[in-house]
Write a protein that holds these residues in place. Structure first.
Motif, PDB file in Angstrom:
ATOM      1  N   ILE A 147       7.504 -13.452 -23.570  1.00 17.91           N
ATOM      2  CA  ILE A 147       6.161 -13.158 -23.072  1.00 17.91           C
ATOM      3  C   ILE A 147       6.310 -13.043 -21.560  1.00 17.91           C
ATOM      4  O   ILE A 147       6.439 -14.053 -20.855  1.00 17.91           O
ATOM      5  CB  ILE A 147       5.159 -14.254 -23.468  1.00 17.91           C
ATOM      6  CG1 ILE A 147       5.084 -14.370 -24.993  1.00 17.91           C
ATOM      7  CG2 ILE A 147       3.783 -13.963 -22.894  1.00 17.91           C
ATOM      8  CD1 ILE A 147       4.199 -15.487 -25.499  1.00 17.91           C
ATOM      9  N   ARG A 160      -0.123 -16.624 -15.135  1.00 17.61           N
ATOM     10  CA  ARG A 160       0.962 -16.898 -16.094  1.00 17.61           C
ATOM     11  C   ARG A 160       2.015 -17.821 -15.487  1.00 17.61           C
ATOM     12  O   ARG A 160       2.558 -18.687 -16.171  1.00 17.61           O
ATOM     13  CB  ARG A 160       1.607 -15.578 -16.539  1.00 17.61           C
ATOM     14  CG  ARG A 160       0.661 -14.711 -17.355  1.00 17.61           C
ATOM     15  CD  ARG A 160       1.273 -13.384 -17.755  1.00 17.61           C
ATOM     16  NE  ARG A 160       0.309 -12.614 -18.549  1.00 17.61           N
ATOM     17  CZ  ARG A 160       0.590 -11.961 -19.667  1.00 17.61           C
ATOM     18  NH1 ARG A 160       1.822 -11.956 -20.130  1.00 17.61           N
ATOM     19  NH2 ARG A 160      -0.351 -11.313 -20.333  1.00 17.61           N
ATOM     20  N   ILE A 175      -0.553 -12.743 -24.528  1.00 19.02           N
ATOM     21  CA  ILE A 175       0.438 -11.715 -24.902  1.00 19.02           C
ATOM     22  C   ILE A 175       0.123 -10.400 -24.200  1.00 19.02           C
ATOM     23  O   ILE A 175       0.963  -9.792 -23.543  1.00 19.02           O
ATOM     24  CB  ILE A 175       0.468 -11.516 -26.435  1.00 19.02           C
ATOM     25  CG1 ILE A 175       0.847 -12.829 -27.131  1.00 19.02           C
ATOM     26  CG2 ILE A 175       1.469 -10.427 -26.813  1.00 19.02           C
ATOM     27  CD1 ILE A 175       0.807 -12.771 -28.639  1.00 19.02           C
ATOM     28  N   GLU A 176      -1.119  -9.965 -24.334  1.00 18.86           N
ATOM     29  CA  GLU A 176      -1.531  -8.704 -23.716  1.00 18.86           C
ATOM     30  C   GLU A 176      -1.980  -8.927 -22.274  1.00 18.86           C
ATOM     31  O   GLU A 176      -2.484  -9.992 -21.918  1.00 18.86           O
ATOM     32  CB  GLU A 176      -2.686  -8.075 -24.511  1.00 18.86           C
ATOM     33  CG  GLU A 176      -2.273  -7.484 -25.844  1.00 18.86           C
ATOM     34  CD  GLU A 176      -1.245  -6.381 -25.718  1.00 18.86           C
ATOM     35  OE1 GLU A 176      -1.367  -5.553 -24.788  1.00 18.86           O
ATOM     36  OE2 GLU A 176      -0.315  -6.336 -26.537  1.00 18.86           O
ATOM     37  N   ILE A 186       2.054 -19.805 -29.871  1.00 21.39           N
ATOM     38  CA  ILE A 186       1.492 -18.959 -28.803  1.00 21.39           C
ATOM     39  C   ILE A 186       0.022 -19.276 -28.599  1.00 21.39           C
ATOM     40  O   ILE A 186      -0.455 -19.440 -27.463  1.00 21.39           O
ATOM     41  CB  ILE A 186       1.705 -17.465 -29.141  1.00 21.39           C
ATOM     42  CG1 ILE A 186       3.187 -17.105 -29.018  1.00 21.39           C
ATOM     43  CG2 ILE A 186       0.860 -16.566 -28.227  1.00 21.39           C
ATOM     44  CD1 ILE A 186       3.552 -15.743 -29.569  1.00 21.39           C
ATOM     45  N   ARG A 187      -0.718 -19.409 -29.708  1.00 19.44           N
ATOM     46  CA  ARG A 187      -2.154 -19.712 -29.605  1.00 19.44           C
ATOM     47  C   ARG A 187      -2.375 -21.154 -29.117  1.00 19.44           C
ATOM     48  O   ARG A 187      -3.279 -21.417 -28.349  1.00 19.44           O
ATOM     49  CB  ARG A 187      -2.829 -19.519 -30.963  1.00 19.44           C
ATOM     50  CG  ARG A 187      -2.928 -18.074 -31.399  1.00 19.44           C
ATOM     51  CD  ARG A 187      -3.972 -17.311 -30.578  1.00 19.44           C
ATOM     52  NE  ARG A 187      -4.194 -16.003 -31.167  1.00 19.44           N
ATOM     53  CZ  ARG A 187      -3.485 -14.904 -30.867  1.00 19.44           C
ATOM     54  NH1 ARG A 187      -2.520 -14.982 -29.961  1.00 19.44           N
ATOM     55  NH2 ARG A 187      -3.751 -13.753 -31.462  1.00 19.44           N
ATOM     56  N   SER A 237       7.595 -16.221 -16.964  1.00 18.01           N
ATOM     57  CA  SER A 237       7.830 -15.611 -18.279  1.00 18.01           C
ATOM     58  C   SER A 237       8.170 -16.735 -19.256  1.00 18.01           C
ATOM     59  O   SER A 237       8.718 -17.759 -18.860  1.00 18.01           O
ATOM     60  CB  SER A 237       8.999 -14.627 -18.218  1.00 18.01           C
ATOM     61  OG  SER A 237       8.680 -13.526 -17.392  1.00 18.01           O
ATOM     62  N   LEU A 297       3.394 -17.451 -33.824  1.00 18.84           N
ATOM     63  CA  LEU A 297       2.050 -17.097 -33.368  1.00 18.84           C
ATOM     64  C   LEU A 297       1.194 -18.349 -33.178  1.00 18.84           C
ATOM     65  O   LEU A 297       0.391 -18.437 -32.250  1.00 18.84           O
ATOM     66  CB  LEU A 297       1.387 -16.141 -34.370  1.00 18.84           C
ATOM     67  CG  LEU A 297       0.023 -15.571 -33.985  1.00 18.84           C
ATOM     68  CD1 LEU A 297       0.082 -14.813 -32.664  1.00 18.84           C
ATOM     69  CD2 LEU A 297      -0.507 -14.656 -35.090  1.00 18.84           C
ATOM     70  N   ARG A 343      10.924 -13.655 -29.076  1.00 19.93           N
ATOM     71  CA  ARG A 343      10.306 -12.701 -28.134  1.00 19.93           C
ATOM     72  C   ARG A 343      10.232 -13.302 -26.733  1.00 19.93           C
ATOM     73  O   ARG A 343      10.357 -14.511 -26.555  1.00 19.93           O
ATOM     74  CB  ARG A 343       8.899 -12.331 -28.609  1.00 19.93           C
ATOM     75  CG  ARG A 343       7.875 -13.439 -28.419  1.00 19.93           C
ATOM     76  CD  ARG A 343       6.580 -13.169 -29.147  1.00 19.93           C
ATOM     77  NE  ARG A 343       6.697 -13.520 -30.550  1.00 19.93           N
ATOM     78  CZ  ARG A 343       5.772 -13.273 -31.467  1.00 19.93           C
ATOM     79  NH1 ARG A 343       4.654 -12.664 -31.137  1.00 19.93           N
ATOM     80  NH2 ARG A 343       5.938 -13.624 -32.726  1.00 19.93           N
ATOM     81  N   LEU A 356      -0.996 -18.842 -24.627  1.00 16.71           N
ATOM     82  CA  LEU A 356      -0.147 -17.892 -23.909  1.00 16.71           C
ATOM     83  C   LEU A 356      -0.693 -16.481 -24.105  1.00 16.71           C
ATOM     84  O   LEU A 356      -0.919 -16.052 -25.237  1.00 16.71           O
ATOM     85  CB  LEU A 356       1.299 -17.970 -24.417  1.00 16.71           C
ATOM     86  CG  LEU A 356       1.969 -19.350 -24.332  1.00 16.71           C
ATOM     87  CD1 LEU A 356       3.351 -19.300 -24.975  1.00 16.71           C
ATOM     88  CD2 LEU A 356       2.075 -19.828 -22.892  1.00 16.71           C
TER      89      LEU A 356
END
Length: 713
Positions: A321, A310, A226-227, A219-220, A313, A216, A319, A224
């Motif tokens: 994204i 984005r 996520i939703e 990701i932050r 991917s 996480l 995971r 990136l």
């Protein structure tokens, strides 16, 4: 919109005036008079001038005179920091990076856009060095890091080690964080030379040891998403899950053609399917069928805008994204078996020598008969596994034919000089809590090569077609190696007895391929491959066809993965417009104009995804080694620097032996021979050497693995 256009014109006129050769440095008032700016427009003039100064296109001297940066030997670029305080500027106009000493950074931080001045030009292997005059634009607004509590205040140590300074957090801005929390900090003051930046915590991700917090944090850090935005979900809410009959109209129907997909076991977004038959004239009729994503992702919609933002991917260790919502990427767009799907097909007639003698690109529909895996295909072709031969009897003849064509295409590619870089990627297996339980090299096989060869020939065919049609396009380019890096690489491989032959001072990729083939199967293979790879330029997207050096291809693009890459999706869009005769003069001009910016954006998003993927892999490698302190491993030396010797283990994990820890002699680094040697004993360590190491220390906070050489008995 009209007013903006007029203001832009005024701004360009003002810039043109200040940067013209006849221009003499003037003050603001004098420039207004020279340009006859009415008093009523004084405010507009000041605003436009302020924008040019902020962008670094105009510089105001201490005496208040305005000049072009070049007149003062200044330029603009992007700053990359180092944990020790110094950094480098990558010039906007291209060229080698400029070294910036720690005391000349003018409070610049990682990714800041800066105005700088070169003080000493570089000579030979030495970089030019300079000073930063001014920070034009801050590159980082939010930072992810580890919070540490002190008396009455706290501070955050950034995860990105290129962010050299800790961030001060006042008590009222701590949001209740405690020592050990991973947090997201918004910078409220960038500080100065002697003052640290200050920030406020906007999100607490969890404790550093909590499961999932490590990924996480990455990701932050890379911001990136996520939703997907609510608008996107609204747009796809009524999206059908099966192909509608009206959508099949006007398409080539390939549903009766025996067609399969070949992917990894865990793949869910299947965007390519293949078919192959032998023609009466002895040629091969290869069909590469790619998901028609543009049918569902319409231009200028919220879905399209989000996919563009984005760019790609992102495949993290635990995971994916996705670029598109799962309803599309795993659903209607995915070429799932035993169901009709809309595609864009490239049908190629290929002769026994591997030449594409004719082709057709068309809108189509297919029915995928089997969802095959790389493992199953390899076992059928190579191992002739009886159960699989029986289970897939219907497609065994086609797979045999595919293997035949794979070899033909591969040989043709190798003859023209295409370079194969087979450095092992990491396969990281996690348990249900995200803990790494196994790390090994990712298996490459006949099956992965088969799909690779088919996609390569398809991408080349599509790119060449677009080039001769002269349509706006996005090519995948790979430029010739940088001269300085090439020189270093030549110097290094000469030490192993390998030589590159030049013709008219240039190196053909065939020469690089020859060296890699000569090294194949030797102890030095991986290290020679790594050094050659480091000398190469990075592949990128471009609006112009500049060729692909590594593939020795005149024409190349990315056409085969529109579910996960925006360039492929955009190429489909342009090809379909061409097929429908919709690329008129006006539209062609508009696409030509915006294509360079799109290519640049997609290249940047690809770099971000690559960095995020590498960082999550490193996190899990460090975690995997954290309970192996004192264990002994065999490895090879994969990197040599003036601070340490990097050793790579067979499972792809890399650690470092610090020179400071080599206490049996005083060791020095020789950058020409890429080796470290002892001044007293003459003992040496060089790239490619086999060594035995002991795991000495593992730091999750720093993301490092420290080795020691095992003492000889």
């Amino acid at each position: 919109m009209e007013l903006n256009h007029i203001l832009e014109e005024r701004k360009e006129k003002l810039l043109g005036y200040i940067t013209s050769e006849e221009y003499i440095p003037l003050k603001r008032r004098e420039i207004r008079q020279m340009l006859s700016v009415p008093d009523g427009d004084k405010e507009i003039f000041e605003g436009l001038l302020g924008e040019l100064i902020a962008e670094g296109k105009v510089v105001e001297t201490k005496k208040g005179k305005l000049m072009a940066p070049k007149a003062l030997n200044m330029s603009t670029g992007v700053f990359t920091g180092h944990a020790k305080g110094f950094g480098f500027v990558t010039p906007d106009e291209g060229g080698a990076d400029i070294f910036i000493p720690a005391n000349e950074t003018a409070s610049a931080m990682q990714k800041d856009r800066v105005l700088y001045k070169v003080i000493n030009q570089g000579e030979g292997d030495k970089k030019a060095d300079g000073v930063i005059i001014k920070v034009l634009e801050r590159g980082i607004v939010r930072v992810v890091g580890l919070y540490e509590q002190s008396k009455g205040f706290g501070f955050v140590i950034a995860d990105d080690k290129k962010f050299a300074k800790d961030i001060f957090i006042a008590k009222e801005n701590a949001k209740g964080a405690v020592s050990g929390h991973k947090v997201v900090v918004e910078i409220i003051s960038y500080g100065e030379e002697r003052r640290n930046p200050e920030g406020k915590i906007v999100e607490i991700l969890g404790h550093v040891n909590d499961p999932g917090v490590d990924i996480l944090s990455v990701i932050r850090r890379f911001d990136l998403a996520i939703e997907f935005p609510e608008k996107v979900y609204q747009e796809i809410e009524k999206q059908a899950t099966e192909v509608l009959e009206k959508d099949k109209e006007g398409r080539e129907d390939f549903r009766s053609l025996l067609t399969i997909t070949i992917d990894g076991e865990d793949a869910k977004d299947l965007d390519d399917a293949v078919s192959l038959t032998k023609m009466e004239n002895g040629n091969y009729w290869l069909g590469v069928h790619i998901a028609d994503v543009t049918h569902y992702v319409r231009e200028h919609t919220a879905l399209d805008q989000e996919a563009y933002a984005r760019g790609t991917s992102v495949y993290l260790v635990d995971r994916v994204i996705p670029m598109l919502p799962h309803k599309l990427s795993n659903g209607i767009c995915s070429l799932n078996p035993e169901t009709d799907r809309l595609t864009l097909s490239c049908m190629m007639e290929i002769d026994p020598k591997g030449n594409v003698v004719s082709h057709k690109i068309c809108e189509s529909m297919i029915y995928s008969d089997f969802r095959m895996t790389y493992t199953a295909v390899r076992e059928i072709i190579e191992d002739k596994t009886p159960e699989l031969l029986e289970k897939y009897a219907e497609i065994v003849p086609m797979l045999t034919l595919m293997n035949e064509l794979r070899q033909i295409l591969g040989e043709k590619r190798m003859k023209r000089g295409s370079v194969n870089f087979d450095l092992p990627e990491s396969k990281i297996i996690l348990d249900e809590r995200g803990k790494p339980i196994e790390i090994r090299p990712y298996e490459r096989s006949i099956a992965t090569n088969l799909i690779e060869e088919f996609m390569l020939v398809c991408n080349e065919t599509v790119a060449e077609n677009a080039f001769w049609q002269e349509i706006p396009f996005m090519y995948r380019t790979h430029l010739e190696p940088d001269e300085e890096k090439l020189k270093k690489m030549e110097q290094f491989i000469r030490g192993f007895g390998y030589h590159l032959k030049k013709k008219d001072g240039e190196i053909h990729p065939r020469e690089i391929q020859r060296v890699l083939q000569e090294a194949e199967g030797t102890e030095q293979e991986r290290i020679i491959t790594r050094m050659v790879l480091r000398s190469m330029m990075q592949a990128r997207y471009a609006a112009d066809n500049l060729g692909h050096f590594g593939l020795a291809a005149k024409y190349y693009c990315h056409f085969t993965s529109p579910i996960r890459r925006y360039p492929d999706l955009q190429i489909h869009r342009l090809l379909k417009k061409m097929l429908h005769g919709e690329l008129g003069e006006t539209q062609t001009r508009e696409y030509h104009k915006k294509m360079p910016d799109m290519a640049l954006h997609c290249s940047r998003r690809e770099r971000i995804a690559d960095e995020a993927e590498r960082d999550t892999e490193q996190l899990k490698k460090v975690e995997f080694m954290s309970d192996k302190i004192g264990q002994v491993f065999q490895g090879i030396i994969s990197g040599v620097t003036n601070w340490g010797i990097y050793v790579e283990l067979p499972n792809t994990i890399e650690g470092m032996v610090s020179l400071a820890m080599l206490d049996d002699d005083y060791y020095e680094f020789n950058d020409k021979s890429m080796m470290v040697f002892g001044k007293r004993t003459g003992k040496s360590y060089r790239l490619g050497d086999k060594v035995t190491v002991v795991v000495a220390k593992v730091s999750k906070e720093l993301g490092t693995i420290d080795f020691l050489f095992e003492e000889e008995e």
